[in-house]
Design a protein around this motif. Structure first.
Motif, PDB file in Angstrom:
ATOM      1  N   UNK A 115      44.760  50.237  43.352  1.00 51.30           N
ATOM      2  CA  UNK A 115      43.441  49.608  43.989  1.00 51.30           C
ATOM      3  C   UNK A 115      42.254  49.534  42.979  1.00 51.30           C
ATOM      4  N   UNK A 116      41.952  50.758  42.339  1.00 46.44           N
ATOM      5  CA  UNK A 116      40.898  50.903  41.242  1.00 46.44           C
ATOM      6  C   UNK A 116      41.112  49.893  40.267  1.00 46.44           C
ATOM      7  N   UNK A 117      42.351  49.614  39.570  1.00 48.07           N
ATOM      8  CA  UNK A 117      42.704  48.516  38.663  1.00 48.07           C
ATOM      9  C   UNK A 117      42.322  47.136  39.159  1.00 48.07           C
ATOM     10  N   UNK A 118      42.681  46.892  40.446  1.00 48.20           N
ATOM     11  CA  UNK A 118      42.504  45.478  41.121  1.00 48.20           C
ATOM     12  C   UNK A 118      41.119  45.313  41.049  1.00 48.20           C
ATOM     13  N   UNK A 119      40.432  46.365  41.542  1.00 47.86           N
ATOM     14  CA  UNK A 119      38.942  46.222  41.690  1.00 47.86           C
ATOM     15  C   UNK A 119      38.175  45.885  40.153  1.00 47.86           C
ATOM     16  N   UNK A 120      38.807  46.480  39.332  1.00 45.45           N
ATOM     17  CA  UNK A 120      38.183  46.304  37.913  1.00 45.45           C
ATOM     18  C   UNK A 120      38.767  44.923  37.105  1.00 45.45           C
ATOM     19  N   UNK A 121      39.602  44.381  37.518  1.00 41.31           N
ATOM     20  CA  UNK A 121      40.353  43.243  36.781  1.00 41.31           C
ATOM     21  C   UNK A 121      40.627  41.855  37.552  1.00 41.31           C
ATOM     22  N   UNK A 122      40.707  42.050  38.746  1.00 41.89           N
ATOM     23  CA  UNK A 122      41.371  40.836  39.664  1.00 41.89           C
ATOM     24  C   UNK A 122      40.368  40.271  40.290  1.00 41.89           C
ATOM     25  N   UNK A 123      40.090  38.750  39.850  1.00 41.59           N
ATOM     26  CA  UNK A 123      39.034  37.905  40.280  1.00 41.59           C
ATOM     27  C   UNK A 123      39.704  36.395  41.068  1.00 41.59           C
ATOM     28  N   UNK A 124      38.775  35.908  41.919  1.00 44.30           N
ATOM     29  CA  UNK A 124      39.433  34.699  42.414  1.00 44.30           C
ATOM     30  C   UNK A 124      39.549  33.729  41.567  1.00 44.30           C
ATOM     31  N   UNK A 125      40.762  33.021  42.010  1.00 49.06           N
ATOM     32  CA  UNK A 125      41.364  31.882  41.219  1.00 49.06           C
ATOM     33  C   UNK A 125      42.380  32.208  39.900  1.00 49.06           C
ATOM     34  N   UNK A 126      42.289  33.595  39.645  1.00 55.08           N
ATOM     35  CA  UNK A 126      43.359  34.156  38.660  1.00 55.08           C
ATOM     36  C   UNK A 126      44.741  33.805  39.218  1.00 55.08           C
TER      37      UNK A 126
END
Length: 158
Positions: A62-73
């Motif tokens: 969850x911490x890693x998702x919040x840091x690097x996942x963005x809309x459209x990727x």
């Protein structure tokens, strides 16, 4: 034991929502997965039906998702599929397909990414364990020295 494990490839449809809960960090986002097929009449690729999944990530994921996942990727998500149905407002049937994620990554067939290992949280350091002795024990010494030394001496004798 009898869980449905899925792997989906799609695009992030909503901004990840990160929460600090009593059980630990949690993040969720929606991923859109669209089937594509070759339309012979149009002689072109055509988009088919789009499925939306709610992806749930916990703890360090969850911490890693919040840091690097963005809309459209473009992402690849692997995890346990859970389909829920509910009745809303007393009459309307509602269904949700959720994925309890085990692994999430960017789809490298559609772009590049730079991997950075997550920093370990500052806290009580784990007790240091001694490094095991991986060295192979040498054969017992003979009265004329080590066998390797004997072999070297035999080669150098002229």
């Amino acid at each position: 034991m009898n869980e449905t494990i899925v792997c989906v490839v799609g695009n992030v449809a909503t901004q990840p929502v990160y929460r600090e809960l009593a059980a630990g960090p949690s993040a969720r986002f929606r991923v859109a997965v669209t089937a594509r097929y070759w339309d012979r009449e149009k002689n072109a690729w055509t988009d088919g039906h789009t499925n939306f999944f709610t992806v749930w990530a916990n703890r360090q994921l969850a911490v890693n998702v919040a840091a690097c996942v963005e809309v459209g990727q473009p992402v690849v998500v692997q995890g346990r599929l859970k389909v829920r149905t509910e009745t809303r407002e007393g009459q309307q049937q509602w269904a949700s397909a959720d994925i309890d994620a085990v692994a999430i990554g960017h789809d490298l067939s559609r772009g590049t990414a730079l991997f950075q290992r997550a920093a370990k949280p500052e806290g009580t350091p784990a007790a240091a364990r001694p490094e095991p002795n991986w060295e192979t024990p040498r054969p017992a010494d003979t009265e004329h020295g080590h066998p390797e030394q004997q072999a070297r001496e035999a080669v150098t004798v002229t």
